[in-house]
Design a protein around this motif. Sequence first.
Motif, PDB file in Angstrom:
ATOM      1  N   ASP A 135      17.398-134.143  61.900  1.00 22.60           N
ATOM      2  CA  ASP A 135      18.044-133.162  62.784  1.00 22.60           C
ATOM      3  C   ASP A 135      17.843-131.748  62.239  1.00 22.60           C
ATOM      4  O   ASP A 135      17.452-130.827  62.966  1.00 22.60           O
ATOM      5  CB  ASP A 135      19.542-133.448  62.894  1.00 22.60           C
ATOM      6  CG  ASP A 135      19.872-134.679  63.711  1.00 22.60           C
ATOM      7  OD1 ASP A 135      18.990-135.159  64.451  1.00 22.60           O
ATOM      8  OD2 ASP A 135      21.009-135.164  63.597  1.00 22.60           O
ATOM      9  N   ASN A 136      18.141-131.572  60.954  1.00 17.91           N
ATOM     10  CA  ASN A 136      18.044-130.245  60.354  1.00 17.91           C
ATOM     11  C   ASN A 136      16.597-129.758  60.292  1.00 17.91           C
ATOM     12  O   ASN A 136      16.301-128.588  60.564  1.00 17.91           O
ATOM     13  CB  ASN A 136      18.642-130.262  58.947  1.00 17.91           C
ATOM     14  CG  ASN A 136      20.162-130.297  58.955  1.00 17.91           C
ATOM     15  OD1 ASN A 136      20.790-130.207  60.014  1.00 17.91           O
ATOM     16  ND2 ASN A 136      20.763-130.428  57.782  1.00 17.91           N
ATOM     17  N   ALA A 137      15.678-130.659  59.927  1.00 20.99           N
ATOM     18  CA  ALA A 137      14.275-130.258  59.799  1.00 20.99           C
ATOM     19  C   ALA A 137      13.698-129.823  61.137  1.00 20.99           C
ATOM     20  O   ALA A 137      12.915-128.861  61.206  1.00 20.99           O
ATOM     21  CB  ALA A 137      13.453-131.403  59.211  1.00 20.99           C
ATOM     22  N   GLU A 138      14.060-130.515  62.203  1.00 18.29           N
ATOM     23  CA  GLU A 138      13.536-130.141  63.519  1.00 18.29           C
ATOM     24  C   GLU A 138      13.976-128.733  63.901  1.00 18.29           C
ATOM     25  O   GLU A 138      13.176-127.935  64.423  1.00 18.29           O
ATOM     26  CB  GLU A 138      13.999-131.156  64.560  1.00 18.29           C
ATOM     27  CG  GLU A 138      13.297-132.507  64.428  1.00 18.29           C
ATOM     28  CD  GLU A 138      13.973-133.613  65.208  1.00 18.29           C
ATOM     29  OE1 GLU A 138      14.925-133.315  65.979  1.00 18.29           O
ATOM     30  OE2 GLU A 138      13.572-134.783  65.046  1.00 18.29           O
ATOM     31  N   ARG A 139      15.232-128.402  63.625  1.00 11.52           N
ATOM     32  CA  ARG A 139      15.717-127.053  63.951  1.00 11.52           C
ATOM     33  C   ARG A 139      15.009-126.008  63.104  1.00 11.52           C
ATOM     34  O   ARG A 139      14.623-124.938  63.598  1.00 11.52           O
ATOM     35  CB  ARG A 139      17.226-126.960  63.737  1.00 11.52           C
ATOM     36  CG  ARG A 139      18.054-127.644  64.796  1.00 11.52           C
ATOM     37  CD  ARG A 139      19.517-127.252  64.674  1.00 11.52           C
ATOM     38  NE  ARG A 139      19.730-125.816  64.849  1.00 11.52           N
ATOM     39  CZ  ARG A 139      20.904-125.208  64.672  1.00 11.52           C
ATOM     40  NH1 ARG A 139      21.968-125.917  64.302  1.00 11.52           N
ATOM     41  NH2 ARG A 139      21.018-123.907  64.844  1.00 11.52           N
ATOM     42  N   ILE A 140      14.834-126.302  61.825  1.00  8.35           N
ATOM     43  CA  ILE A 140      14.209-125.324  60.932  1.00  8.35           C
ATOM     44  C   ILE A 140      12.733-125.138  61.271  1.00  8.35           C
ATOM     45  O   ILE A 140      12.216-124.017  61.263  1.00  8.35           O
ATOM     46  CB  ILE A 140      14.413-125.756  59.468  1.00  8.35           C
ATOM     47  CG1 ILE A 140      15.888-125.546  59.090  1.00  8.35           C
ATOM     48  CG2 ILE A 140      13.486-125.001  58.518  1.00  8.35           C
ATOM     49  CD1 ILE A 140      16.276-126.136  57.757  1.00  8.35           C
ATOM     50  N   ALA A 141      12.026-126.230  61.574  1.00  9.10           N
ATOM     51  CA  ALA A 141      10.618-126.107  61.953  1.00  9.10           C
ATOM     52  C   ALA A 141      10.461-125.247  63.205  1.00  9.10           C
ATOM     53  O   ALA A 141       9.549-124.404  63.277  1.00  9.10           O
ATOM     54  CB  ALA A 141      10.019-127.493  62.173  1.00  9.10           C
ATOM     55  N   GLN A 144      19.069-118.994  48.469  1.00 10.40           N
ATOM     56  CA  GLN A 144      20.301-119.299  47.727  1.00 10.40           C
ATOM     57  C   GLN A 144      20.717-120.753  47.929  1.00 10.40           C
ATOM     58  O   GLN A 144      20.976-121.456  46.959  1.00 10.40           O
ATOM     59  CB  GLN A 144      21.418-118.342  48.170  1.00 10.40           C
ATOM     60  CG  GLN A 144      21.119-116.883  47.857  1.00 10.40           C
ATOM     61  CD  GLN A 144      22.161-115.937  48.443  1.00 10.40           C
ATOM     62  OE1 GLN A 144      23.188-116.357  48.971  1.00 10.40           O
ATOM     63  NE2 GLN A 144      21.885-114.645  48.366  1.00 10.40           N
ATOM     64  N   LEU A 145      20.785-121.214  49.165  1.00  5.88           N
ATOM     65  CA  LEU A 145      21.133-122.613  49.419  1.00  5.88           C
ATOM     66  C   LEU A 145      19.955-123.531  49.123  1.00  5.88           C
ATOM     67  O   LEU A 145      20.132-124.616  48.564  1.00  5.88           O
ATOM     68  CB  LEU A 145      21.586-122.798  50.865  1.00  5.88           C
ATOM     69  CG  LEU A 145      23.007-122.357  51.196  1.00  5.88           C
ATOM     70  CD1 LEU A 145      23.295-122.577  52.675  1.00  5.88           C
ATOM     71  CD2 LEU A 145      24.014-123.120  50.350  1.00  5.88           C
ATOM     72  N   ASP A 163      23.115-124.377  60.403  1.00  6.51           N
ATOM     73  CA  ASP A 163      23.219-122.926  60.572  1.00  6.51           C
ATOM     74  C   ASP A 163      23.192-122.208  59.230  1.00  6.51           C
ATOM     75  O   ASP A 163      22.636-121.102  59.116  1.00  6.51           O
ATOM     76  CB  ASP A 163      24.500-122.577  61.322  1.00  6.51           C
ATOM     77  CG  ASP A 163      24.443-122.950  62.801  1.00  6.51           C
ATOM     78  OD1 ASP A 163      23.324-123.160  63.321  1.00  6.51           O
ATOM     79  OD2 ASP A 163      25.518-123.043  63.428  1.00  6.51           O
ATOM     80  N   ASP A 164      23.772-122.803  58.200  1.00  5.48           N
ATOM     81  CA  ASP A 164      23.760-122.178  56.879  1.00  5.48           C
ATOM     82  C   ASP A 164      22.358-122.154  56.295  1.00  5.48           C
ATOM     83  O   ASP A 164      21.941-121.177  55.662  1.00  5.48           O
ATOM     84  CB  ASP A 164      24.705-122.924  55.934  1.00  5.48           C
ATOM     85  CG  ASP A 164      26.162-122.838  56.365  1.00  5.48           C
ATOM     86  OD1 ASP A 164      26.520-121.854  57.043  1.00  5.48           O
ATOM     87  OD2 ASP A 164      26.936-123.752  56.023  1.00  5.48           O
TER      88      ASP A 164
END
Length: 380
Positions: free
Chosen positions: A259-265, A321-322, A369-370
């Motif tokens: 889920d996170n990777a798809e948004r970031i890509a 940072q994260l 989002d972070d």
Amino acid sequence: MDYGFETLAIHAGQEPDPRTGAVIPPIYQTSTYAQDAVGSPRLGYEYSRSGNPTRDALQEALAALEGGRTGLTFASGLAAEDTLLRTVCQPGDHVVIPDDAYGGTYRLFSRVAERWGLNWTAAKVSDPDAVAAAIRPGHTRIVWVETPTNPLLGIADIAALAGLAHDAEALLVVDNTFASPYLQQPIAHGADVVVHSTTKYIGGHSDVVGGALVAADAELGERLAYHQNAMGAINGPFDAWLTLRGLKTLGVRMDRHCDNAERIADYLATHAGVAEVLYPGRAEHPGHEVAAKQMRRFGGMISFRAAGGEEHAVRICNSTQLFVLAESLGGVESLIEHPGRMTHASAAGSPLEVPADLVRLSVGIETADDLLADLERALG
């Protein structure tokens, strides 16, 4: 009865302890076992290099999840790879490897196995014709594949390469570390052996190092098990227990990684500071259709090329940072690295050298989002 993936991850090889009823397999932190009489070990256990109940539970679970006959675990992914090579190959044999293989795998072939007499050729594993051209009939024993590859996220057609390997009387070995057995099961597509660095998604918490082999064929599994014991690069019981604990949540973690990777890509693809996004989940990725055919989803790994070249890539890596600047991948926390100077430095100056402007992300399971805000700051 056939069970789903998540059920197998929690129960395969992990029956409640018959003595106490403990629902989690105990850590059998012992080196040796009492025998009932000379030559009569209880349940076959005599020495923990040869067999340990905690390790056996992990091995059985991995075999079930990959759809293989035999699972074997090791002290690291490279220990698993080395055991496989020395089981299957002998001096004078030949192996085809990816032209963007993991740096540690390349080092094993070029600096260790080559001195032992093993020959190898690097080929673009996303191109079956290139693999076919690299095979040496009568000499090639293994076609070694990563899919997705590390770090360029290339996709190999497992079924097609299995056909090529088997026609040449070679084994198809698939490093499934980036996908994990939740997203991809290479044996179902014709692979003979699956390799894992269990340090990564299977362990999932960046707290234990390990490796695994899963064999489709029982006879090959027996040979690998013999060399596992004879060479001795096994994982200890506590490491096996930690890995088994991570395995139980693999499915739910991988869904969040994806889920996170798809948004970031998608975000990176629109940013002026990014020249190219390498993620098989995007329709423009050259391996997207093959990945969609053999993977459940597209994983938590993303690579991208910085628009400002190498120094821009390094500056991005130094500015998050994260996203922690660190090697490895597949943990719950997000990581960022510069492959050319870090994980793939051993390939510098070779045909496997990675682009200097490449940045690799291991996208964790934090709030998306972070993570996006962190990348926005670093890219800005």
